[in-house]
Design a protein around this motif. Sequence first.
Motif, short mmCIF file in Angstrom:
data_model
loop_
_atom_site.label_atom_id
_atom_site.label_comp_id
_atom_site.label_asym_id
_atom_site.label_seq_id
_atom_site.Cartn_x
_atom_site.Cartn_y
_atom_site.Cartn_z
N GLU A 152 16.08 65.72 16.38
CA GLU A 152 15.59 67.08 16.20
C GLU A 152 14.60 67.43 17.32
O GLU A 152 14.01 66.54 17.95
N GLN A 153 14.43 68.71 17.56
CA GLN A 153 13.61 69.19 18.67
C GLN A 153 12.17 68.66 18.63
O GLN A 153 11.63 68.25 19.65
N GLN A 154 11.56 68.68 17.47
CA GLN A 154 10.17 68.21 17.37
C GLN A 154 10.07 66.73 17.74
O GLN A 154 9.16 66.32 18.46
N LYS A 155 11.01 65.94 17.26
CA LYS A 155 11.02 64.51 17.57
C LYS A 155 11.26 64.29 19.07
O LYS A 155 10.62 63.45 19.70
N ARG A 156 12.18 65.09 19.65
CA ARG A 156 12.42 65.01 21.09
C ARG A 156 11.12 65.23 21.86
O ARG A 156 10.80 64.49 22.77
N TYR A 157 10.43 66.30 21.47
CA TYR A 157 9.20 66.63 22.18
C TYR A 157 8.17 65.50 22.03
O TYR A 157 7.52 65.12 23.00
N GLU A 158 8.03 64.97 20.83
CA GLU A 158 7.05 63.91 20.60
C GLU A 158 7.36 62.66 21.42
O GLU A 158 6.48 62.08 22.03
#
Length: 179
Positions: A152-158
């Motif tokens: 997911e996008q949030q996990k990618r960013y993190e």
Amino acid sequence: MISEDITDEIAADVGDRDTADMKLPANKADYMRMSVAEKVCCYPFDIRGTESAFEMVRMYFEKIDMDTGFHSVYEEAKLLSDYYEKQKAEEFIGERAERVIETMKFLGIDAGRMADYSTDVLSEVFSFGDMEYFAGIKLFNRVIDRLEINMEQQKRYEVFDRIYTESMQEKKDERDRYS
């Protein structure tokens, strides 16, 4: 500002520029029908660079009797050089993404569990170096997408932020050692 259409055109055109070997048309009507990608293929940006775009466009416009006023030439030169720079950036990101993927395969890194690997290992794999943050995000996302990792996008960013921060800290520490 370059529109999304041009950005999409760049992505579709990456790699085709060198094979085009096109020449600028001898008249305004034919030139105006050309796409930005076709025009970029006609100018020797690889040899002369984008810093000479204004002069190249002005000379060509004079040759075919187009408006050589500053605004007309500047707008065309800016459009062409922006497109060329974005195209080169896309090529760079694509090449780097392939190298990262090869490195991951070589090291036996399971792409599906990438978020579980230590930051220092992933920092070495991606080796962002002095890459700008936005370019790093593009590279990271390109690798994730190419490997078809479901993240997911949030996990990618993190995960990206953790790797990028570690990579930049390593670079800073290295510079401090040499100072």
